[in-house]
Design an enzyme around this catalytic site. Sequence first.
Site, PDB file in Angstrom:
ATOM      1  CB  CYS A 172       3.918  34.344  12.981  1.00  0.00           C
ATOM      2  SG  CYS A 172       3.496  35.873  12.190  1.00  0.00           S
ATOM      3  CE1 TYR A 216       1.351  10.588   3.944  1.00  0.00           C
ATOM      4  CE2 TYR A 216       3.341  10.214   2.664  1.00  0.00           C
ATOM      5  CZ  TYR A 216       2.232   9.732   3.304  1.00  0.00           C
ATOM      6  OH  TYR A 216       1.981   8.381   3.291  1.00  0.00           O
ATOM      7  CE1 TYR A 232       7.004  13.579   9.937  1.00  0.00           C
ATOM      8  CE2 TYR A 232       6.763  14.477   7.734  1.00  0.00           C
ATOM      9  CZ  TYR A 232       6.217  13.855   8.834  1.00  0.00           C
ATOM     10  OH  TYR A 232       4.899  13.511   8.820  1.00  0.00           O
ATOM     11  CD  GLU A 292      -1.367  -0.592   3.596  1.00  0.00           C
ATOM     12  OE1 GLU A 292      -2.542  -0.875   3.330  1.00  0.00           O
ATOM     13  OE2 GLU A 292      -0.943  -0.428   4.746  1.00  0.00           O
TER      14      GLU A 292
HETATM   15  C1  LIG Z   1      -0.582   1.760   7.359  1.00  0.00           C
HETATM   16  C2  LIG Z   1       0.107   2.572   6.343  1.00  0.00           C
HETATM   17  N1  LIG Z   1       0.086   2.153   5.065  1.00  0.00           N
HETATM   18  C3  LIG Z   1       0.660   2.880   4.087  1.00  0.00           C
HETATM   19  C4  LIG Z   1       1.304   4.071   4.356  1.00  0.00           C
HETATM   20  C5  LIG Z   1       1.895   4.807   3.209  1.00  0.00           C
HETATM   21  O1  LIG Z   1       3.196   5.072   3.380  1.00  0.00           O
HETATM   22  P1  LIG Z   1       4.052   5.671   2.189  1.00  0.00           P
HETATM   23  O2  LIG Z   1       3.389   6.915   1.744  1.00  0.00           O
HETATM   24  O3  LIG Z   1       5.376   5.904   2.783  1.00  0.00           O
HETATM   25  O4  LIG Z   1       4.089   4.638   1.112  1.00  0.00           O
HETATM   26  C6  LIG Z   1       1.357   4.543   5.673  1.00  0.00           C
HETATM   27  C7  LIG Z   1       2.030   5.819   6.020  1.00  0.00           C
HETATM   28  O5  LIG Z   1       3.184   5.870   6.346  1.00  0.00           O
HETATM   29  C8  LIG Z   1       0.745   3.766   6.690  1.00  0.00           C
HETATM   30  O6  LIG Z   1       0.761   4.181   7.956  1.00  0.00           O
HETATM   31  N1  LIG Z   2       3.393  12.164   6.835  1.00  0.00           N
HETATM   32  C1  LIG Z   2       4.584  11.401   6.661  1.00  0.00           C
HETATM   33  C2  LIG Z   2       4.299  10.028   6.111  1.00  0.00           C
HETATM   34  C3  LIG Z   2       3.334   9.187   6.908  1.00  0.00           C
HETATM   35  C4  LIG Z   2       3.955   8.629   8.158  1.00  0.00           C
HETATM   36  C5  LIG Z   2       3.111   7.750   9.004  1.00  0.00           C
HETATM   37  N2  LIG Z   2       2.217   6.771   8.382  1.00  0.00           N
HETATM   38  C6  LIG Z   2       5.562  12.155   5.771  1.00  0.00           C
HETATM   39  O1  LIG Z   2       5.299  13.221   5.332  1.00  0.00           O
HETATM   40  O2  LIG Z   2       6.639  11.713   5.489  1.00  0.00           O
END
Ligand SMILES: Cc1ncc(COP(=O)(O)O)c(C=O)c1O
Ligand SMILES: N[C@@H](CCCC[NH3+])C(=O)O
Length: 434
Positions: free
Chosen positions: A358, A387, A331, A287
Amino acid sequence: MHQHITIKDQQLFIEGCNALTLAKTYKTPLYVLSETTIREKFREIRTQFLERHPNTIAAYASKAFLTTAFVKLVAQEGFYMDVVSGGELFTALNAQFPMERVIFHGNNKSKEELEMAVVNKVGRIVVDNTTELEILASIAEQHQTQMNILFRITPGVSSSTHDYIATGKKDSKFGISLDDFVIMPAIEDAIKAPFLNFLGFHFHVGSQIFDHNSHVMATQIALDLIKRVKTTYNYDITELNTGGGFGIKYTDTCTPQTIGYFTDAIVDTIDQYCEANHLVRPRICIEPGRFIVGEAGTTLYTIGAVKEIKDLKTYVAVDGGMTDNIRPALYQAKYSALLANRPLEETAGEVTLCGKCCESGDLLVEHLPLPKAVAGDVVAVFSTGAYNYSMASHYNKHVIPAVVLVSGEKAYEIVERETYADLIKHDVVPPHLK
Ligand SMILES: Cc1ncc(COP(=O)(O)O)c(C=O)c1O
Ligand SMILES: N[C@@H](CCCC[NH3+])C(=O)O
């Protein structure tokens, strides 16, 4: 840079669209997505995973980027979709996404969310903890609806990525612990629950990963558990979801791999183990989110103030910032960028590209080599497809930018830019303040 980014006649193009024309037409900040790149990523997953290995499925992790048009695109590509909230599920439902292709995640799904999933018969619910298992068993029974479930397990492996996006470690908030006294009774309950169809396990080790070791290690741990389920309960696990996390290119220091690099290693591990241990080879699911949409995105900004601090640094401020891209602040994520109106001009030194919020930490790119920038220049920040829009906020009452999907020379606005009126539309004034 990415294939869909080119320079013609000293101007930056995203597919066949001039970045400056897009900026002028739709205003900045502006998220631009390349449809060709997205479809190319889906194709890569199809050819290197789905078509190469039998009994496999792939879901798009919609938390990376989700809008109604995007749901349609995922549906058209024939992929499954991972959702993690009632809101993501609603977006999928509203866009008529086939519910049997939905995988519902989340470490704290509410009763209402679980009910929504049951009523709409989503294809799979990934149960994250034993409280959820109890609640779901009773909701499914109330509705006399058979639900497919998997357990998210915490494999206890670390991956080489930022701590905040590593999710497979033993102390993670996600998933069911592999301690015997937790996992074994939960499995027994799931097998016995009359309205739950227990398919198997899920793990997700983290995000923006370049090395397949943590996926392979977690797969081995899940396989040992599958074997224990067989020997303890004589129960065949039929599905193993190995999550996402496949890294992409943000800067030249990133070393992204093909999807096949990860999936071949995962599938080989599973095939060999199942053969050696006489187990049913489960259906394998991945996924990815970032892998599908990340590189396809570019954010366009207009430069305003330029502040030179003699012998120290130069800030180049843009008309967006942490409200449209929180990742550097959250991050320490790194990005690359170019001036869209003078992409070939020699650099005049390194600058700090900052936003207009700000917050001192509202920085987009540090140590960015750039030509001498002036107000009105347009800057393009690359690989912002994942993201960014999905994590956008209204801090300082900034409006969330528009999203444009480009395909060749065509541009389609798939999210309109918010207005100031949108910012106050849910405000309520109590009678004594009117
Ligand atoms: C359960 C799960 N599946 C899939 C993803 C998708 O991750 P990525 O966008 O790094 O492929 C995430 C986010 O990190 C997740 O928490
Ligand atoms: N939001 C994170 C990815 C998801 C992390 C947790 N499932 C990023 O920007 O890298």
